[in-house]
Design a protein around this motif. Structure first.
Motif, PDB file in Angstrom:
ATOM      1  N   VAL A 190       0.850  -1.192   0.000  1.00  0.00           N
ATOM      2  CA  VAL A 190       0.000   0.000   0.000  1.00  0.00           C
ATOM      3  C   VAL A 190       0.883   1.238   0.000  1.00  0.00           C
ATOM      4  O   VAL A 190       1.751   1.372   0.861  1.00  0.00           O
ATOM      5  CB  VAL A 190      -0.904  -0.011   1.250  1.00  0.00           C
ATOM      6  CG1 VAL A 190      -1.708   1.245   1.318  1.00  0.00           C
ATOM      7  CG2 VAL A 190      -1.794  -1.230   1.222  1.00  0.00           C
ATOM      8  N   PRO A 191       0.684   2.157  -0.942  1.00  0.00           N
ATOM      9  CA  PRO A 191       1.491   3.380  -0.923  1.00  0.00           C
ATOM     10  C   PRO A 191       1.030   4.317   0.182  1.00  0.00           C
ATOM     11  O   PRO A 191      -0.098   4.220   0.668  1.00  0.00           O
ATOM     12  CB  PRO A 191       1.221   3.999  -2.300  1.00  0.00           C
ATOM     13  CG  PRO A 191      -0.119   3.492  -2.669  1.00  0.00           C
ATOM     14  CD  PRO A 191      -0.247   2.121  -2.072  1.00  0.00           C
ATOM     15  N   GLY A 192       1.910   5.229   0.589  1.00  0.00           N
ATOM     16  CA  GLY A 192       1.491   6.219   1.562  1.00  0.00           C
ATOM     17  C   GLY A 192       1.964   5.880   2.963  1.00  0.00           C
ATOM     18  O   GLY A 192       2.373   4.764   3.242  1.00  0.00           O
ATOM     19  N   VAL A 194       0.205   5.934   5.827  1.00  0.00           N
ATOM     20  CA  VAL A 194      -0.766   5.538   6.851  1.00  0.00           C
ATOM     21  C   VAL A 194      -0.533   4.103   7.303  1.00  0.00           C
ATOM     22  O   VAL A 194      -0.504   3.806   8.506  1.00  0.00           O
ATOM     23  CB  VAL A 194      -2.203   5.711   6.316  1.00  0.00           C
ATOM     24  CG1 VAL A 194      -3.204   5.141   7.291  1.00  0.00           C
ATOM     25  CG2 VAL A 194      -2.476   7.174   6.088  1.00  0.00           C
ATOM     26  N   MET A 195      -0.348   3.192   6.347  1.00  0.00           N
ATOM     27  CA  MET A 195      -0.202   1.782   6.723  1.00  0.00           C
ATOM     28  C   MET A 195       1.054   1.536   7.562  1.00  0.00           C
ATOM     29  O   MET A 195       0.968   0.932   8.635  1.00  0.00           O
ATOM     30  CB  MET A 195      -0.189   0.929   5.450  1.00  0.00           C
ATOM     31  CG  MET A 195      -0.105  -0.545   5.703  1.00  0.00           C
ATOM     32  SD  MET A 195      -1.710  -1.177   6.210  1.00  0.00           S
ATOM     33  CE  MET A 195      -1.433  -2.921   6.079  1.00  0.00           C
ATOM     34  N   MET A 198       0.530   3.071  11.038  1.00  0.00           N
ATOM     35  CA  MET A 198      -0.382   2.325  11.882  1.00  0.00           C
ATOM     36  C   MET A 198       0.284   1.049  12.386  1.00  0.00           C
ATOM     37  O   MET A 198       0.139   0.676  13.555  1.00  0.00           O
ATOM     38  CB  MET A 198      -1.649   1.980  11.099  1.00  0.00           C
ATOM     39  CG  MET A 198      -2.549   1.037  11.857  1.00  0.00           C
ATOM     40  SD  MET A 198      -3.951   0.474  10.922  1.00  0.00           S
ATOM     41  CE  MET A 198      -3.197  -0.711   9.860  1.00  0.00           C
ATOM     42  N   LEU A 201       2.640   1.701  15.092  1.00  0.00           N
ATOM     43  CA  LEU A 201       1.980   1.998  16.356  1.00  0.00           C
ATOM     44  C   LEU A 201       1.365   0.743  16.955  1.00  0.00           C
ATOM     45  O   LEU A 201       1.463   0.493  18.160  1.00  0.00           O
ATOM     46  CB  LEU A 201       0.902   3.060  16.123  1.00  0.00           C
ATOM     47  CG  LEU A 201       0.114   3.494  17.346  1.00  0.00           C
ATOM     48  CD1 LEU A 201       1.040   4.060  18.383  1.00  0.00           C
ATOM     49  CD2 LEU A 201      -0.924   4.526  16.954  1.00  0.00           C
ATOM     50  N   LEU A 202       0.715  -0.091  16.120  1.00  0.00           N
ATOM     51  CA  LEU A 202      -0.095  -1.184  16.650  1.00  0.00           C
ATOM     52  C   LEU A 202       0.714  -2.418  17.018  1.00  0.00           C
ATOM     53  O   LEU A 202       0.328  -3.145  17.928  1.00  0.00           O
ATOM     54  CB  LEU A 202      -1.172  -1.573  15.639  1.00  0.00           C
ATOM     55  CG  LEU A 202      -2.375  -0.644  15.570  1.00  0.00           C
ATOM     56  CD1 LEU A 202      -3.422  -1.209  14.649  1.00  0.00           C
ATOM     57  CD2 LEU A 202      -2.965  -0.420  16.941  1.00  0.00           C
TER      58      LEU A 202
END
Lengths: 328, 93
Positions: A190-192, A194-195, A198, A201-202
């Protein structure tokens, strides 16, 4: 009959469960069926809570709704690759359903369900509520090594059943590996930001929560399966964030990790037999420590097993087969 | 008094969830439905958590409730972004 709101809630929950189950079984869109299955798992977890079984509810939410949902989705994605369209498979299934079986099956099903319902109702009305096994377990809880009756039953009084459950998971992984396919994950990176953000963090939070649930199992709902499911889910999340360059450990490490839970459990059982405490009997001063050791290894094994089930391919370094299953 | 506050806050949270569900069912495309869903997640769950916090047994339980809300926020926001990104790349206007 003095808990009317609870009764109404339970009745609504039962009706919704049946409705969701029917919708997902009769859905012609496989993706919708998988999503409804995940929702069904969560509703079932609520039903377990209403039945005063929080351990089972935790396991159902984590494994039944979470990891199994991910497994079904990746299976759907792989099927779409193989058959070019999951809807083609669904159309074939729909044709089968609308065939000649449909006319004759419905009355038979109706009669069977009515008979079963009458039998269940009559048993419920006649049966006296017994006291169950809670007094017996509470009596011997002190010598089991833990404070929580469910963990005591799972890992001490009925440890044989838990050993067999772990063996079933191991068999599942062996079955998947015996197919010897090496198809890469049908997932694009997935580009970007956010993934990765997340996941960054998770993942640590998931690891901490997994160990917390494992530790908590001694005196509250929790335990090895629930913690292992969280580790498995974290592993699946990590894999999905970088599907092309997976840092897979060598095959020997993966095999050892997956079988460590069962092997250690079995070894402790045999040691108990040789030490005169009976098969899977623990020396009483060591029960707590032995249970903790078994649970830690079982948790790591379960997490690795769930990730291996998700990945599907045999461990790296194994000979792979082509689609007919012959070794190349 | 505390029970009244709990009931009020949980009811308002439920209203957000109902609004989110209606939005999920009635909105025309992916992006508007995601918008409705994340409102239900963030605000609805937040109000329920705040409403349940006074009923908790200990401060640790309150922190666990807040941690659950925080995790749902993170997961919901990331999932919303990923779904919208996928829909956008597939060409849905």
């Amino acid at each position: 009959m003095n808990d009317i709101p609870g009764l109404v809630f339970d009745f609504l929950l039962a009706v919704i469960l049946l409705r969701v189950a029917w919708r997902l079984l009769s859905s012609s869109d496989l993706f919708r069926a998988v999503v409804l299955f995940i929702a069904f798992g969560l509703l079932l977890a609520i039903a377990w809570v209403r039945l005063d079984a929080p351990d089972v509810a935790l396991a159902e939410a984590a494994i039944g709704a979470g990891v199994t949902g991910a497994l079904l989705l990746i299976a759907l994605a792989r099927m779409a690759e193989i058959r070019h369209s999951a809807t083609e498979l669904a159309e074939r299934l729909a044709v089968l359903r609308r065939g000649r079986f449909r006319i004759t099956i419905r009355p038979v099903l109706l009669i069977l369900v009515t008979i079963l319902g009458v039998m269940l109702l009559s048993t419920l009305l006649v049966m006296q509520p017994g006291e169950g096994l809670q007094p017996a377990v509470a009596e011997r809880l002190g010598e089991s090594g833990v404070d929580h009756p469910v963990t005591a039953v799972l890992l001490n009084f009925r440890a044989w059943d838990t050993l067999l459950e772990l063996s079933v998971l191991l068999l599942a992984v062996l079955g998947v590996w015996s197919l010897r396919r090496h198809a890469p994950l049908p997932v694009r990176a997935v580009p970007g930001p956010v993934m990765p953000g997340m996941v960054r963090l998770l993942l640590p939070v998931a690891v901490v929560i997994g160990f917390y649930l494992l530790w908590l199992g001694a005196h509250a709902p929790g335990g090895a399966f629930q913690a292992g499911a969280i580790f498995g889910a974290a592993g699946v999340l990590w894999i999905l964030s970088r599907p092309r360059d997976l840092p897979i450990p060598p095959a020997a490490v993966v095999r050892l990790g997956v079988s460590a839970g069962v092997l250690l459990f079995f070894a402790i059982g045999v040691a108990g037999l040789l030490g005169g405490f009976g098969y899977l009997g623990y020396p009483p001063p060591w029960s707590g420590m032995l249970i903790l050791v078994i649970e830690v290894t079982a948790t790591l094994s379960i997490g690795l097993t769930l990730v291996a089930l998700f990945l599907g391919g045999a461990p790296r370094g194994e000979p792979s087969g082509d689609h007919n299953g012959r070794l190349s | 008094m505390i029970d009244a506050a709990t009931i009020v806050l949980v009811t308002i949270g439920l209203a957000f969830f109902i609004a989110g569900t209606i939005g999920l069912l009635r909105f025309p495309d992916v992006y508007t439905r995601l918008h409705a869903l994340t409102k239900a997640d963030n605000l609805g769950l937040g109000l329920i958590v705040i409403g349940l916090a006074p009923q908790a047994d200990s401060i640790a339980a309150v922190f666990k409730l807040l941690l659950i809300w925080f995790l749902v926020l993170v997961a919901g926001a990331a999932a919303c972004h990923l779904v919208a990104q996928r829909a956008w790349h597939r060409g849905k206007s």
